[in-house]
Design an enzyme around this catalytic site. Structure first.
Site, PDB file in Angstrom:
ATOM      1  N   TYR A 169       0.834  -1.208   0.000  1.00 22.08           N
ATOM      2  CA  TYR A 169       0.000   0.000   0.000  1.00 22.08           C
ATOM      3  C   TYR A 169       0.871   1.261   0.000  1.00 22.08           C
ATOM      4  CZ  TYR A 169      -3.756   3.125   1.675  1.00 22.08           C
ATOM      5  OH  TYR A 169      -4.675   4.132   1.820  1.00 22.08           O
ATOM      6  N   LYS A 206       0.889   4.034  -2.942  1.00 20.67           N
ATOM      7  CA  LYS A 206       0.469   5.399  -2.657  1.00 20.67           C
ATOM      8  C   LYS A 206       1.601   6.412  -2.848  1.00 20.67           C
ATOM      9  CE  LYS A 206      -3.904   5.005  -1.637  1.00 20.67           C
ATOM     10  NZ  LYS A 206      -4.905   5.528  -2.597  1.00 20.67           N
TER      11      LYS A 206
END
Length: 304
Positions: free
Chosen positions: A165, A169
């Site tokens: 993640y 991101k």
């Protein structure tokens, strides 16, 4: 009275629930026609359900707005082209893209599988590229367009068990900055938002001790709808001149994040060896090292 984005056409990914839903609804209230994109998958990306996207379209229409739904996966390049084509077929143009869709596969790093890694990047990063690339061609033709991408303080600061993640991101930050630089001559703008909000993405936070329960209660104050006003503003013509930036929203707070720049330097006219680096680097640069903090360490005060 005309809305902030009257006459605009917006595509919002991951718009069936949570932050995306709040953004889609406010865009519609502010005058935009909206393409509500959501495959209706579970938090881990499994399954599909047309219901969430259709429900948001129904809410928009019931309030007098215009919207269509798409349940195509943005992880597939050809689907991004189809979503943009559907927007143009229904509304004649596209002006705004909000890259919000995402999934979670949290694992401590040494237990993270390739599929945990690649599936998260496929949706967050590759999906954001696919949609941005498909929209960019239309934006270039009309010499205007706005991108708003959702990043995360998990990437900007850090968190446990989220290497996939965090990488995705942080990649979105680079993607947004590249779009801002490459496409400014075509009057396109691209910005990121790191949202703090109580959604299903964080509702698995453990809450057993009194301290943990108090922390969760503070998180629950940060409703997904709080992210929408800044998103709509950045998507509107009123935000002309704002591009390549990283913002954060936490309840009623709006943050501007700095971006990596050199902050200290050391040099030797005779060049470096590992031994010379060992003698000088730590003493000169260590006071400015960024500590291994998590997002909750940096944003330690209660939401305003």
């Amino acid at each position: 009275m005309a809305g902030t984005v009257s006459g605009k056409v917006a595509i919002v990914t991951g718009a069936g629930r949570g932050i995306g839903r709040g953004i889609a609804l406010l865009l519609a209230r502010e005058g935009a026609r909206v393409v509500v994109c959501d495959i209706g998958a579970g938090l881990d990306g499994a399954g599909a359900d047309a219901g969430p996207a259709q429900d948001v379209v129904g809410e928009i229409k019931q309030a007098g707005g215009e919207a269509i739904a798409s349940t195509l996966s943005i992880a597939e390049t050809e689907n991004a082209e189809k979503i943009v084509a559907a927007a143009v077929a229904a509304f004649g143009r596209v002006d705004i893209l909000v890259n919000n869709a995402g999934i979670l596969r949290d694992r401590i790093f040494h237990r993270m599988s390739w599929s945990d890694w690649s599936d998260v990047l496929d949706v967050h990063l590759h999906g954001s590229f696919n949609m941005s690339r498909a929209c960019a061609a239309r934006f270039r033709e009309q010499n205007s367009g706005a991108f708003v991408h959702m990043t995360s303080t998990s990437a900007l600061v850090g968190n446990f068990g989220q290497a996939n993640y965090m990488a995705a991101k942080f990649g979105i930050v680079g993607l947004s900055r590249a779009i801002a630089l490459d496409m400014q001559r075509f009057k396109m703008r691209s910005n990121c938002i790191a949202p703090f909000a109580w959604t299903r993405m964080i509702d698995s936070i453990p809450a057993e001790t009194p301290e943990e329960k108090a922390r969760v209660a503070r998180f629950q104050e940060m409703t997904p709808e709080k992210i929408a006003p800044l998103t709509v503003y950045l998507a509107s013509d009123r935000a002309q001149g704002i591009s390549g930036q990283i913002f954060g929203v936490r309840n009623n707070e709006i943050f501007l994040f700095n971006q990596p720049r050199a902050i200290r330097t050391i040099h030797r006219s005779d060049g470096w060896t590992p031994e010379k680096i060992d003698q000088q680097l730590r003493g000169a640069l260590a006071p400015s090292f960024t500590p291994l903090e998590r997002s909750s360490d940096v944003f330690s005060w209660d939401p305003v």
